[in-house]
Structure formats: structure tokens, C-alpha cells
Design a protein around this motif. Sequence first.
Motif: not given
Length: 215
Positions: A93-95, A137-138, A198-199, A206-207
Motif C-alpha cells: 500500500v502506498g500514498v 478488493g477494497a 491507508a488500506e 500503511l499508517e
Amino acid sequence: MTDFVTPPARPRLAIDGDSRSFPVARVFCIGRNYADHAKEMGAKAEAIFFMKPADAVTPDATIAYPAETADLHHEVELVLALGEGGAIVASGVGVDLTKRDLQARLKEKSAPWEIAKAFRDSAPVGTLRAGPPPASGAISLSVNGEPRQSGDLDQMILAPEALLAELGRFFTLGAGDLVFTGTPAGVGPLKAGDTVKAEVAGLPVLEFSIPEARS
């Protein structure tokens, strides 16, 4: 022959359940890969590519609010980690952090907008999970517990393999490359003091937080 200067060490990402790490080489990003996000940005739903430098990637739990912006935005994304021959070996997971005000000014001038996207620590990435990425998936992001972004991976215009095939027309992909696959609708601003979660279904969460600026 010895080096004239000493380059910084590559960022490295943890791999869930593995003592080895993933050294980052290049970071490829795709924009407008979700039709609903393209619509909210007033753009055509057509995949576009851009890049970030390796030092944009960070696994850190705290990220300083960057300079030269008053409108920092979040964009949650599935991230592909590539091995030899450009094959997908892991995902996470990334942002994609974006200086939206700066990007808007550059767009008005039809100028490149790398400086709004490619700054240091602009690509937080969580722990990777080895193996093929989830096909559906979500995918979601919340700020201080408040839901902001929500979608499903099957809404991507270009799914991972198709995305890599298109990107491979222009670049020879290889070990150490990361590919950000686009973001669903709901992007919005972050401020000092915020905590981001983030999921993506089936992947490590990821937090990170943006600490208050010191006076």
C-alpha cells in the motif's frame, strides 16, 4: 575506479514475514487510472505516466509537512514491486502525496508538474507482501479515523499486467522498480497533526502521521 562522490543509500522496504528487504530503484506512477478520480479532477479517464525519484519513497511512520505548499493532498494506491525482468514479486500500500496548489498552477501554464509530485518523502509505502497482487478488493484511506477514499481494485482502467505492458513500451522495467497503480476518488487535503491510515484488502496496512510544526 573510485567514486568522486558518495551517493545516498537506496530506500529499502520491509517484506512481510521475510528477513530480506526490497531496495528501491525507480518509482513509476500512473495517473487517472480510476474513472471516478479522473472525473473529480476534471480530466479525461485516460492513463498517464510520471515518475518520482527513489528518495520519494519512505517507510517512516512520521512525515514532515513539505515546503512550498498550502494544499497537500493524499492519494492511496496499490503499489507493485518488481523483480528480474520486470515481473511482479510483491505488492503493498502506498500514498502519492501531491502539492495540489502547485500542481494546479503548473497545469495552468501547461508546464511539467514533477515539482508538485517528486519531492522527498512524497511516496510513503508500507510493508510489502510477496507474491501476486490482489486483483480485486477494497482500497481505502482515512484521516484521523474519518473515511476519505474508498473504491475497489477492479475499478482500475488498466489492471496490473496491462499497466506493466503499457509502461514497458517506454521503459525496460527491472528489479527494484515500484509502480504506483492509481487512486480512487476522494482525494483531499492533509494538515499538520493528521494521522493517515491507508488500506488495500489482503495487504499490510500503511499508517503515518504528519507532526505539528515546531514553533
